[in-house]
Design a protein around this motif. Structure first.
Motif, mmCIF file in Angstrom:
data_model
loop_
_atom_site.group_PDB
_atom_site.id
_atom_site.type_symbol
_atom_site.label_atom_id
_atom_site.label_comp_id
_atom_site.label_asym_id
_atom_site.label_seq_id
_atom_site.Cartn_x
_atom_site.Cartn_y
_atom_site.Cartn_z
ATOM 1 N N THR A 104 34.554 70.541 44.947
ATOM 2 C CA THR A 104 35.723 69.686 45.106
ATOM 3 C C THR A 104 35.295 68.278 45.488
ATOM 4 N N ARG A 105 35.791 67.294 44.728
ATOM 5 C CA ARG A 105 35.496 65.884 44.979
ATOM 6 C C ARG A 105 36.776 65.079 44.827
ATOM 7 N N GLU A 106 36.882 63.999 45.571
ATOM 8 C CA GLU A 106 38.097 63.189 45.565
ATOM 9 C C GLU A 106 37.766 61.713 45.713
ATOM 10 N N ARG A 107 38.548 60.879 45.032
ATOM 11 C CA ARG A 107 38.521 59.433 45.225
ATOM 12 C C ARG A 107 39.969 58.994 45.416
ATOM 13 N N ARG A 108 40.169 58.062 46.353
ATOM 14 C CA ARG A 108 41.508 57.521 46.576
ATOM 15 C C ARG A 108 41.411 56.028 46.828
ATOM 16 N N GLN A 109 42.485 55.340 46.485
ATOM 17 C CA GLN A 109 42.549 53.892 46.694
ATOM 18 C C GLN A 109 43.989 53.519 47.010
ATOM 19 N N TYR A 110 44.151 52.688 48.038
ATOM 20 C CA TYR A 110 45.483 52.199 48.378
ATOM 21 C C TYR A 110 45.866 51.093 47.396
ATOM 22 N N ILE A 111 47.070 51.193 46.848
ATOM 23 C CA ILE A 111 47.591 50.210 45.909
ATOM 24 C C ILE A 111 48.801 49.536 46.545
ATOM 25 N N PRO A 112 48.708 48.246 46.877
ATOM 26 C CA PRO A 112 49.870 47.536 47.442
ATOM 27 C C PRO A 112 50.761 47.008 46.316
ATOM 28 N N PHE A 113 52.069 47.023 46.532
ATOM 29 C CA PHE A 113 52.999 46.415 45.584
ATOM 30 C C PHE A 113 53.000 44.908 45.819
ATOM 31 N N SER A 114 53.311 44.133 44.788
ATOM 32 C CA SER A 114 53.328 42.679 44.936
ATOM 33 C C SER A 114 54.509 42.219 45.787
ATOM 34 N N THR A 115 55.582 43.005 45.824
ATOM 35 C CA THR A 115 56.749 42.757 46.659
ATOM 36 C C THR A 115 57.245 44.102 47.173
ATOM 37 N N GLU A 147 24.729 54.789 39.217
ATOM 38 C CA GLU A 147 24.092 55.005 40.522
ATOM 39 C C GLU A 147 23.882 56.478 40.838
ATOM 40 N N GLY A 148 24.301 57.368 39.959
ATOM 41 C CA GLY A 148 24.171 58.794 40.228
ATOM 42 C C GLY A 148 25.099 59.250 41.328
ATOM 43 N N GLY A 149 26.319 58.722 41.349
ATOM 44 C CA GLY A 149 27.297 59.063 42.384
ATOM 45 C C GLY A 149 27.788 60.490 42.300
ATOM 46 N N GLU A 150 28.482 60.909 43.334
ATOM 47 C CA GLU A 150 28.936 62.292 43.495
ATOM 48 C C GLU A 150 29.818 62.781 42.348
ATOM 49 N N MET A 151 30.679 61.929 41.813
ATOM 50 C CA MET A 151 31.541 62.359 40.710
ATOM 51 C C MET A 151 30.735 62.674 39.456
ATOM 52 N N TRP A 152 29.566 62.032 39.326
ATOM 53 C CA TRP A 152 28.735 62.225 38.139
ATOM 54 C C TRP A 152 27.707 63.340 38.321
ATOM 55 N N VAL A 153 27.072 63.422 39.473
ATOM 56 C CA VAL A 153 26.015 64.417 39.665
ATOM 57 C C VAL A 153 26.411 65.547 40.605
ATOM 58 N N GLY A 154 27.524 65.419 41.301
ATOM 59 C CA GLY A 154 27.935 66.432 42.269
ATOM 60 C C GLY A 154 28.644 67.613 41.620
#
Length: 115
Positions: A34-45, A24-31
């Motif tokens: 400083t660039r950042e990506r984050r994702q919340y990761i929940p534990f199963s317990t 898609e020509g996203g920022e990480m590829w064409v920008g």
């Protein structure tokens, strides 16, 4: 060093596609800059206390025409989950990143007493 006193130790793990931006020509590829990506990761317990978390690249698709610059870390680590954070800067071009994670820590036991 984290010393675990519990008789019940939990190990959780997973793998996530953090981003895929080349098609898609996203920022990480064409920008640039400083660039950042984050994702919340929940534990199963939930853990009793925040666990130790290890991150590693499971897939790393990068352009070789510029220096490779990357920072992979956890933030906001708690008993229920954490934020996985990837950062790059300058002219580094990253097409996609998959990250594997593993957490180790104390979990509640059926033998625990809540007083």
């Amino acid at each position: 060093m984290k010393k675990l006193r519990a008789t019940t130790i939990g190990v959780d793990q997973g793998k996530v596609e953090l981003f895929s931006e080349f098609a898609e020509g996203g920022e990480m590829w064409v920008g640039s800059g400083t660039r950042e990506r984050r994702q919340y990761i929940p534990f199963s317990t939930s853990y009793r206390t925040p666990p130790t978390v290890h991150l590693s690249f499971a897939l790393w698709d990068v352009d070789r025409s510029a220096n490779l610059r990357a920072d992979l870390m956890t933030e906001n680590l708690g008993t229920d989950g954490f934020d996985m954070v990837f950062r790059t800067w300058a002219d580094t071009r990253i097409a996609r990143v998959h990250v594997a994670w593993m957490s180790i820590g104390e979990v509640a036991s059926d033998d625990d007493w809540d007083l």
